[in-house]
Design a protein around this motif. Structure first.
Motif, PDB file in Angstrom:
ATOM      1  N   ALA A 126      31.688  40.248  33.775  1.00  0.00           N
ATOM      2  CA  ALA A 126      30.748  40.590  34.852  1.00  0.00           C
ATOM      3  C   ALA A 126      29.547  41.351  34.308  1.00  0.00           C
ATOM      4  O   ALA A 126      28.407  41.097  34.719  1.00  0.00           O
ATOM      5  N   VAL A 127      29.766  42.258  33.383  1.00  0.00           N
ATOM      6  CA  VAL A 127      28.662  43.005  32.772  1.00  0.00           C
ATOM      7  C   VAL A 127      27.748  42.039  32.008  1.00  0.00           C
ATOM      8  O   VAL A 127      26.521  42.129  32.091  1.00  0.00           O
ATOM      9  N   HIS A 128      28.339  41.101  31.293  1.00  0.00           N
ATOM     10  CA  HIS A 128      27.555  40.115  30.539  1.00  0.00           C
ATOM     11  C   HIS A 128      26.731  39.231  31.486  1.00  0.00           C
ATOM     12  O   HIS A 128      25.545  39.008  31.256  1.00  0.00           O
ATOM     13  N   ILE A 129      27.361  38.762  32.545  1.00  0.00           N
ATOM     14  CA  ILE A 129      26.671  37.928  33.536  1.00  0.00           C
ATOM     15  C   ILE A 129      25.516  38.713  34.158  1.00  0.00           C
ATOM     16  O   ILE A 129      24.408  38.194  34.311  1.00  0.00           O
ATOM     17  N   LEU A 177      32.901  36.753  25.666  1.00  0.00           N
ATOM     18  CA  LEU A 177      34.170  37.128  25.039  1.00  0.00           C
ATOM     19  C   LEU A 177      34.135  36.861  23.535  1.00  0.00           C
ATOM     20  O   LEU A 177      35.135  36.468  22.934  1.00  0.00           O
ATOM     21  N   ALA A 178      32.978  37.103  22.927  1.00  0.00           N
ATOM     22  CA  ALA A 178      32.796  36.819  21.506  1.00  0.00           C
ATOM     23  C   ALA A 178      33.803  37.570  20.638  1.00  0.00           C
ATOM     24  O   ALA A 178      34.218  37.060  19.596  1.00  0.00           O
ATOM     25  N   VAL A 197      37.890  42.030  40.899  1.00  0.00           N
ATOM     26  CA  VAL A 197      36.773  42.762  40.314  1.00  0.00           C
ATOM     27  C   VAL A 197      35.538  42.414  41.128  1.00  0.00           C
ATOM     28  O   VAL A 197      35.216  41.235  41.306  1.00  0.00           O
ATOM     29  N   VAL A 198      34.851  43.437  41.631  1.00  0.00           N
ATOM     30  CA  VAL A 198      33.651  43.245  42.446  1.00  0.00           C
ATOM     31  C   VAL A 198      32.462  43.863  41.703  1.00  0.00           C
ATOM     32  O   VAL A 198      32.542  44.999  41.241  1.00  0.00           O
ATOM     33  N   SER A 199      31.383  43.083  41.606  1.00  0.00           N
ATOM     34  CA  SER A 199      30.175  43.531  40.914  1.00  0.00           C
ATOM     35  C   SER A 199      28.967  43.214  41.777  1.00  0.00           C
ATOM     36  O   SER A 199      28.940  42.181  42.446  1.00  0.00           O
ATOM     37  N   VAL A 200      27.970  44.094  41.751  1.00  0.00           N
ATOM     38  CA  VAL A 200      26.692  43.811  42.402  1.00  0.00           C
ATOM     39  C   VAL A 200      25.683  43.546  41.299  1.00  0.00           C
ATOM     40  O   VAL A 200      25.517  44.353  40.382  1.00  0.00           O
ATOM     41  N   LYS A 234      41.992  42.202  33.793  1.00  0.00           N
ATOM     42  CA  LYS A 234      40.999  42.943  34.582  1.00  0.00           C
ATOM     43  C   LYS A 234      39.876  43.454  33.677  1.00  0.00           C
ATOM     44  O   LYS A 234      38.696  43.361  34.021  1.00  0.00           O
ATOM     45  N   ARG A 235      40.234  43.965  32.499  1.00  0.00           N
ATOM     46  CA  ARG A 235      39.207  44.412  31.539  1.00  0.00           C
ATOM     47  C   ARG A 235      38.323  43.245  31.111  1.00  0.00           C
ATOM     48  O   ARG A 235      37.104  43.390  31.003  1.00  0.00           O
ATOM     49  N   LEU A 236      38.929  42.071  30.866  1.00  0.00           N
ATOM     50  CA  LEU A 236      38.130  40.897  30.484  1.00  0.00           C
ATOM     51  C   LEU A 236      37.180  40.483  31.602  1.00  0.00           C
ATOM     52  O   LEU A 236      36.019  40.154  31.340  1.00  0.00           O
ATOM     53  N   LEU A 237      37.659  40.490  32.847  1.00  0.00           N
ATOM     54  CA  LEU A 237      36.797  40.126  33.984  1.00  0.00           C
ATOM     55  C   LEU A 237      35.637  41.108  34.127  1.00  0.00           C
ATOM     56  O   LEU A 237      34.505  40.702  34.409  1.00  0.00           O
TER      57      LEU A 237
END
Length: 157
Positions: A139-142, A29-30, A4-7, A132-135
């Protein structure tokens, strides 16, 4: 392997620190009621630290302990399962400075389920898509924290 790649619109050090904060991990992951207990008692992990996660995923209670086995702030760290549900699990976190206050965060996870050939099928059909969904969710949370209220996290230290 899962990738998973995030900018993220924040410097690599900020993103790196958020990724190693067990409270941030639990917050992301609440929905699975994730909790984390560290071996060192610190909330931000370092090289050699272990963390035990407890959560409910796929309708099952999970307990997994991972150790930080590589640490090169702010570029990369690796955590690997030492006890838990998988035959093996290795998660590499990479952070690349894109300039202009942006970071490319890459999560690479390799997981193998027990149970031989059946485990391989379960990994391919169930575990990889779920992880993959969890990652992506993490990433969105981070990104939200790094781009917004990172100062709140820094103040906890």
């Amino acid at each position: 392997m899962i990738e998973v790649v995030s900018v993220i619109g924040a410097a690599p050090g900020a993103v790196f620190d958020l990724e190693l904060d067990v409270d941030v991990h639990a917050e992301s992951l609440a929905g699975s009621r994730e909790t984390a207990t560290t071996s060192a008692g610190r909330r931000r992990l370092g090289l050699g630290d272990e963390v035990t996660f407890r959560a409910r995923h796929l309708g099952v209670r999970w307990r997994m302990t991972s150790r930080i086995t590589a640490y090169d702030r702010p570029y990369r760290f690796v955590d690997e399962q030492t006890r838990g549900p998988f035959r093996s699990m290795r998660h590499e976190h990479c952070f690349e400075d894109l300039g202009d206050g942006r970071t490319r965060m890459t999560d690479r996870m390799t997981v193998r389920a027990p149970w031989g050939a059946l485990g391989a099928v379960v990994t391919r059909i169930v575990l990889r898509p779920y992880l993959k969904r969890l990652l992506k969710k993490r990433a969105v949370h981070i990104a939200r924290l790094a781009e917004g209220d990172y100062s709140r996290i820094r103040a906890k230290e």
